[in-house]
Design a protein around this motif. Structure first.
Motif, mmCIF file in Angstrom:
data_model
loop_
_atom_site.group_PDB
_atom_site.id
_atom_site.type_symbol
_atom_site.label_atom_id
_atom_site.label_comp_id
_atom_site.label_asym_id
_atom_site.label_seq_id
_atom_site.Cartn_x
_atom_site.Cartn_y
_atom_site.Cartn_z
ATOM 1 N N ILE A 31 0.878 -1.166 0.000
ATOM 2 C CA ILE A 31 0.000 0.000 0.000
ATOM 3 C C ILE A 31 0.916 1.216 0.000
ATOM 4 C CG2 ILE A 31 -1.836 1.253 1.184
ATOM 5 C CD1 ILE A 31 -2.452 -1.395 2.697
ATOM 6 N N GLU A 44 -3.957 1.253 -3.344
ATOM 7 C CA GLU A 44 -4.321 -0.061 -2.804
ATOM 8 C C GLU A 44 -4.981 -0.883 -3.913
ATOM 9 O OE1 GLU A 44 -4.538 -3.020 -1.493
ATOM 10 O OE2 GLU A 44 -4.580 -2.165 0.541
ATOM 11 N N ARG A 61 -9.665 -1.282 -0.339
ATOM 12 C CA ARG A 61 -9.831 0.057 -0.910
ATOM 13 C C ARG A 61 -11.214 0.616 -0.598
ATOM 14 N NH1 ARG A 61 -8.323 -1.208 -5.715
ATOM 15 N NH2 ARG A 61 -10.334 -1.253 -6.773
#
Length: 368
Positions: free
Chosen positions: A210, A231, A237
């Motif tokens: 991430i 992400e 997400r």
């Protein structure tokens, strides 16, 4: 929970906005400042008159997510726009927090990280970066800090305040090893792509990573308050977007539009930053050689800051106060839990003013 005093922001607020203003700001962690007029004059320019001052989508407008995706080399659908990297980090903590869990963070590190983890009820396990080892970052050290309760591990590269980097192969190795443990790797790369050696691609495209970034550091546009998370996992997400909806709803469409224009002209912004930071780093290296009997440092490999320290272990705050009284601002190390250190920024001032600031710094150092 009572948050501890944010010593770094207290110091900056006390001096950065003082009257009369500080003449030489070496406490800033950003690059040369841009005005709106200078930014709009780049490229073909962009009109703002037709910008509708309503809400933007919580995940960020499509144009901005596409611009960030192009910059980082990732699918724009992976991008979640945030109110700077600070909101990005809060969203990560909110989405990951569970009773009895922890996060792995570097030490020293950005001063807001540990307290904000505590706000969300997360424990903190530290990766100690040793100045005896030049604050180098190693994948094995991060892995050693992870346990069965870790919800994510964070690497800051280029690092604030030390300026070290984790090489690309180390990030890849770490992300793969953490994947086998079911732990995502957060790469805080707000200073990407400012490197003083071999350039490094963004980690945003790597599996089990991430990425966290913003427009404040490498783009030198802190006033836009635009950041992002990248992400690739759609379920995680979606949680991030929900968290953002609760926190701040959206960014300003006006600021998003300026950010799109800035990213379209990023080569100009980054070239100026690289030129100023590179020339100032040469001057800073010469300065550190001259005062090496009093100060030591690890030469930064990227970013806009370094973290020198007094060889005799004295508290740097009285010296930083003396510097401020003479118009030069640096951040005392107690803001980062290491009082004998100072954080010194070298990318905000043009080289002539930076050299003047170093001259005052050396004079006060020798007088003390």
């Amino acid at each position: 929970m009572d948050l501890p005093p944010f010593l770094l922001d207290h110091w900056l607020a006390k001096h950065s906005f003082a009257t009369p203003p500080i003449a030489y700001d070496l406490a800033s962690s950003t690059g040369p400042k841009w005005t709106v007029g200078e930014l709009l004059a780049l490229g073909d320019g962009t009109g703002l008159d037709d910008t509708v001052l309503s809400y933007a989508p919580s995940e960020g407008g499509r144009a901005l997510r596409e611009a960030i995706g192009t910059f980082l080399g990732v699918d724009p659908d992976w991008v979640v726009v945030t109110l700077g990297a600070s909101e990005a980090f809060s969203i990560l903590l909110c989405a990951a927090a569970r009773p009895g869990t922890n996060v792995v963070l570097p030490s020293p590190g950005y001063p807001a990280f540990d307290p904000m983890a505590g706000v969300w009820g997360l424990g903190v396990r530290h990766v100690r970066l040793s100045r005896d080892n030049g604050f180098r970052q190693h994948a094995a050290d991060v892995l050693d800090a992870v346990d069965e309760s870790t919800v994510f591990a964070l690497v800051n590269t280029p690092h604030n305040p030390a300026g070290t980097i984790m090489p690309r192969d180390g990030i890849e190795e770490l992300a793969a090893a953490l994947h086998r443990k079911g732990v995502p790797l957060v790469v805080d790369e707000v200073y990407h792509p400012l490197y003083f050696g071999k350039p490094q691609p963004s980690a945003a495209s790597l599996s089990n990573v991430i990425a966290m970034g913003d427009m404040s550091k490498a783009m030198s546009l802190a006033g836009l308050r635009i950041g992002w998370l990248v992400e690739r996992d759609p379920q995680r997400r979606e949680k991030m977007i929900d968290a953002r909806s609760y926190f701040t709803i959206s960014s300003s469409p006006l600021l998003e539009r300026l950010a799109v224009h800035a990213l379209a002209n990023r080569d100009v912004l980054l070239t100026r930053l690289q030129a100023v930071a590179g020339e100032n780093l040469v001057a800073l290296s010469d300065f550190m050689d001259r005062v090496s009997d009093v100060l030591a440092w690890a030469r930064p490999a990227g970013g806009t800051v370094c973290f020198p320290w007094f060889r005799d272990g004295r508290d740097s705050r009285p010296f930083c106060e003396a510097l401020a009284a003479n118009g030069v601002l640096v951040a005392p190390g107690d803001c980062f839990g290491m009082p004998e250190h100072m954080r010194l920024g070298f990318a905000l001032l043009r080289p002539e003013k930076f050299s003047q600031a170093l001259g005052i710094f050396e004079r006060i150092l020798r007088e003390g």
